[in-house]
Design an enzyme around this catalytic site. Sequence first.
Site, PDB file in Angstrom:
ATOM      1  CG  LEU A   1      -1.714   1.227   1.575  1.00 19.13           C
ATOM      2  CD1 LEU A   1      -2.742   1.520   0.480  1.00 19.13           C
ATOM      3  CD2 LEU A   1      -2.444   1.079   2.922  1.00 19.13           C
TER       4      LEU A   1
ATOM      5  CG  ASP B   1     -10.958  -1.730  10.160  1.00 16.82           C
ATOM      6  OD1 ASP B   1     -10.326  -0.708  10.465  1.00 16.82           O
ATOM      7  OD2 ASP B   1     -12.067  -1.708   9.583  1.00 16.82           O
ATOM      8  N   GLY B   2      -8.458  -5.411  10.866  1.00 16.08           N
ATOM      9  CA  GLY B   2      -8.034  -6.658  11.519  1.00 16.08           C
ATOM     10  C   GLY B   2      -6.544  -6.633  11.815  1.00 16.08           C
TER      11      GLY B   2
ATOM     12  CD  GLN C   1      15.807   3.652  34.407  1.00 12.08           C
ATOM     13  OE1 GLN C   1      15.950   3.750  33.187  1.00 12.08           O
ATOM     14  NE2 GLN C   1      16.545   4.336  35.255  1.00 12.08           N
TER      15      GLN C   1
ATOM     16  N   PRO D   1       6.165   6.480  -1.461  1.00 16.05           N
ATOM     17  CG  PRO D   1       8.072   6.687  -2.812  1.00 16.05           C
ATOM     18  CD  PRO D   1       6.762   5.952  -2.706  1.00 16.05           C
TER      19      PRO D   1
ATOM     20  CB  ILE E   1       6.670  -3.886   0.698  1.00 16.41           C
ATOM     21  CG1 ILE E   1       6.195  -2.656  -0.090  1.00 16.41           C
ATOM     22  CG2 ILE E   1       5.726  -5.076   0.532  1.00 16.41           C
ATOM     23  CD1 ILE E   1       4.936  -1.979   0.450  1.00 16.41           C
TER      24      ILE E   1
ATOM     25  CD  GLU F   1      -0.767  -3.980   9.922  1.00 18.04           C
ATOM     26  OE1 GLU F   1      -1.972  -4.077  10.216  1.00 18.04           O
ATOM     27  OE2 GLU F   1      -0.062  -4.948   9.601  1.00 18.04           O
TER      28      GLU F   1
ATOM     29  CD  GLU G   1       0.873  10.650  15.754  1.00 14.88           C
ATOM     30  OE1 GLU G   1       1.168   9.650  15.060  1.00 14.88           O
ATOM     31  OE2 GLU G   1       1.472  10.944  16.794  1.00 14.88           O
TER      32      GLU G   1
ATOM     33  CD  GLN H   1       7.107   2.337  48.295  1.00 10.06           C
ATOM     34  OE1 GLN H   1       7.703   3.385  48.563  1.00 10.06           O
ATOM     35  NE2 GLN H   1       5.994   1.992  48.898  1.00 10.06           N
TER      36      GLN H   1
HETATM   37  N1  CAA Z   1     -13.520  -0.500   6.249  1.00  7.37           N
HETATM   38  C1  CAA Z   1     -14.071  -0.411   5.011  1.00  7.37           C
HETATM   39  N2  CAA Z   1     -14.111   0.732   4.309  1.00  7.37           N
HETATM   40  C2  CAA Z   1     -13.577   1.833   4.880  1.00  7.37           C
HETATM   41  C3  CAA Z   1     -13.008   1.825   6.148  1.00  7.37           C
HETATM   42  C4  CAA Z   1     -12.987   0.598   6.842  1.00  7.37           C
HETATM   43  N3  CAA Z   1     -12.467   0.509   8.062  1.00  7.37           N
HETATM   44  N4  CAA Z   1     -12.548   3.046   6.447  1.00  7.37           N
HETATM   45  C5  CAA Z   1     -12.843   3.831   5.394  1.00  7.37           C
HETATM   46  N5  CAA Z   1     -13.460   3.090   4.440  1.00  7.37           N
HETATM   47  C6  CAA Z   1     -14.007   3.567   3.184  1.00  7.37           C
HETATM   48  C7  CAA Z   1     -14.956   4.706   3.507  1.00  7.37           C
HETATM   49  O1  CAA Z   1     -16.250   4.204   3.764  1.00  7.37           O
HETATM   50  C8  CAA Z   1     -14.909   5.562   2.269  1.00  7.37           C
HETATM   51  O2  CAA Z   1     -15.795   5.066   1.298  1.00  7.37           O
HETATM   52  P1  CAA Z   1     -17.100   5.919   0.900  1.00  7.37           P
HETATM   53  O3  CAA Z   1     -16.526   7.136   0.204  1.00  7.37           O
HETATM   54  O4  CAA Z   1     -17.862   5.011   0.018  1.00  7.37           O
HETATM   55  O5  CAA Z   1     -17.767   6.253   2.176  1.00  7.37           O
HETATM   56  C9  CAA Z   1     -13.494   5.359   1.769  1.00  7.37           C
HETATM   57  O6  CAA Z   1     -12.991   4.166   2.384  1.00  7.37           O
HETATM   58  C10 CAA Z   1     -12.591   6.513   2.126  1.00  7.37           C
HETATM   59  O7  CAA Z   1     -12.599   6.644   3.527  1.00  7.37           O
HETATM   60  P2  CAA Z   1     -12.076   7.946   4.268  1.00  7.37           P
HETATM   61  O8  CAA Z   1     -12.797   9.134   3.731  1.00  7.37           O
HETATM   62  O9  CAA Z   1     -12.149   7.690   5.730  1.00  7.37           O
HETATM   63  O10 CAA Z   1     -10.559   8.006   3.789  1.00  7.37           O
HETATM   64  P3  CAA Z   1      -9.394   8.992   4.168  1.00  7.37           P
HETATM   65  O11 CAA Z   1      -8.673   9.371   2.938  1.00  7.37           O
HETATM   66  O12 CAA Z   1      -9.888  10.079   5.055  1.00  7.37           O
HETATM   67  O13 CAA Z   1      -8.361   8.027   4.961  1.00  7.37           O
HETATM   68  C11 CAA Z   1      -7.409   6.975   6.861  1.00  7.37           C
HETATM   69  C12 CAA Z   1      -8.673   7.390   6.117  1.00  7.37           C
HETATM   70  C13 CAA Z   1      -7.950   6.277   8.087  1.00  7.37           C
HETATM   71  C14 CAA Z   1      -6.579   8.160   7.265  1.00  7.37           C
HETATM   72  C15 CAA Z   1      -6.558   6.017   5.983  1.00  7.37           C
HETATM   73  O14 CAA Z   1      -5.917   6.699   4.948  1.00  7.37           O
HETATM   74  C16 CAA Z   1      -5.543   5.273   6.799  1.00  7.37           C
HETATM   75  O15 CAA Z   1      -5.877   4.263   7.430  1.00  7.37           O
HETATM   76  N6  CAA Z   1      -4.252   5.719   6.774  1.00  7.37           N
HETATM   77  C17 CAA Z   1      -3.175   4.957   7.382  1.00  7.37           C
HETATM   78  C18 CAA Z   1      -2.562   4.027   6.379  1.00  7.37           C
HETATM   79  C19 CAA Z   1      -1.991   2.804   7.000  1.00  7.37           C
HETATM   80  O16 CAA Z   1      -2.472   2.292   8.009  1.00  7.37           O
HETATM   81  N7  CAA Z   1      -0.971   2.256   6.370  1.00  7.37           N
HETATM   82  C20 CAA Z   1      -0.414   1.034   6.802  1.00  7.37           C
HETATM   83  C21 CAA Z   1       0.428   0.449   5.713  1.00  7.37           C
HETATM   84  S1  CAA Z   1       0.474  -1.315   5.738  1.00  7.37           S
HETATM   85  C22 CAA Z   1       1.574  -1.743   6.942  1.00  7.37           C
HETATM   86  O17 CAA Z   1       2.007  -0.924   7.711  1.00  7.37           O
HETATM   87  C23 CAA Z   1       1.881  -3.180   7.049  1.00  7.37           C
HETATM   88  C24 CAA Z   1       3.169  -3.460   7.716  1.00  7.37           C
HETATM   89  O18 CAA Z   1       4.219  -3.145   7.252  1.00  7.37           O
HETATM   90  C25 CAA Z   1       3.183  -4.172   8.986  1.00  7.37           C
END
Ligand code: CAA
Length: 379
Positions: A125, A240-241, A336, A128, A157, A363, A367, A279
């Site tokens: 996902l 989410d999961g 510590q 840069p 990734i 993930e 913030e 303590q």
């Molecule tokens: N489940 C299903 N759909 C969802 C959802 C969810 N939890 N959250 C949002 N959506 C849908 C919304 O319903 C919306 O659709 P509609 O327009 O039809 O309503 C669409 O997605 C857009 O949603 P938002 O308007 O909320 O989107 P946003 O641009 O404001 O972004 C955000 C929301 C929460 C900030 C999101 O960009 C985000 O989670 N950012 C963080 C990214 C992240 O976690 N990256 C992790 C990378 S992977 C990783 O880290 C793996 C690793 O290495 C271990």
Amino acid sequence: MPFHLTDEQEIMRAAVRQFAEAEVKPLAAVLDREHRPPLETIPKLADLGVLGMTIPPDYGGSGTDYLSFILALEELARVCATTAVMVEVHASLVATSILHFGDQAQKTRYLPELAAGRLIGAFALTEPGAGSDAAALTTRAEVDGDDFVLNGQKIFITNGGFAGVFLVLAKTSPEAGSKSISAFLVDRDRPGLSVGEPERKMGIRGSSTVSLLFDDLRVPRSALLGQLGQGFSIAMRSLDGGRTGIAAQALGIAQGAYEEAVAYAKQRVQFGQPIARLQAIQWLIADMATDLEAGRLLVYQAADLEDRGLPFSDVAAKAKLFCGPMASRVTHSALQILGGNGYTEAYPVERMCRDARITEIYEGTNEIQRLVIARAALR
Ligand code: CAA
């Protein structure tokens, strides 16, 4: 009141703990020192059923509930955060996405291979210019005859150095916004895929973290996961999961550091007595124990809600928001207590401190979790 686990969940947890102690813990410092992924553990994790916990038996998995999977992650992270995140991305972000959104052919093709560990999954996902603002990604997937042609770059990734399949998020229409994003299953052997050098990281050093370059990478239409334009929703649902999984990783790291600190405090003598009698040390231990119990309840609750088919996005975000900083606090308190010894590689606590920090970032940063929680609260 302690969260009630079933007998099956307790048995599974004990089995993973035994495995983790015997097979994972002895490697943890080596992987960290050598910055290398635990490839030798993959077939063993598959044999134990851990790689297929989120995959139903019909597709070769062990098909447990999500809470059982979370317990397994916690146990792995207690001894090796690197191994835990490898499993988390593979079994949660990738396998569950295919299970929930894949068509029959995709499930039949990928899930048995993922459960058996013959294929490891990676989730592509981040770019840069698209980290917290995931919808700002610019990798393109353009239709060309019966194919899509991918161009763009991904960074950070996890599992990327050895994954056999990548879940790639790319734009399939030029407009801005989440509806222009689709998800694809991209096999590693596709021409046009280049994999960068592994990042040298502060922690989880054994975890393979690479960049990907797509240069006219061609995939058939059958590589599209879910519907055209559904990719952002798929990514958010997977995360989410996944956030419960990272919270469990943080919890496990903290638990490991706590146990090290308690054992050390009982045997380290200063001022004529074990420091556990002081303590100042007792208060640190009390705060750590309280932090762990609170985090554990949040993590298990998020997994339980998911298992019961109830909304859980905000609880998963709360679990991650609490457990990430909690793991940083607890590992630092543990260090510590170990004093100068804790600062050396002779003890695992310095590694646990370094490993904990990323759980506040990947993930979704602290913030971003607050943003998800506030949006749910104010809906
Ligand atoms: N489940 C299903 N759909 C969802 C959802 C969810 N939890 N959250 C949002 N959506 C849908 C919304 O319903 C919306 O659709 P509609 O327009 O039809 O309503 C669409 O997605 C857009 O949603 P938002 O308007 O909320 O989107 P946003 O641009 O404001 O972004 C955000 C929301 C929460 C900030 C999101 O960009 C985000 O989670 N950012 C963080 C990214 C992240 O976690 N990256 C992790 C990378 S992977 C990783 O880290 C793996 C690793 O290495 C271990």
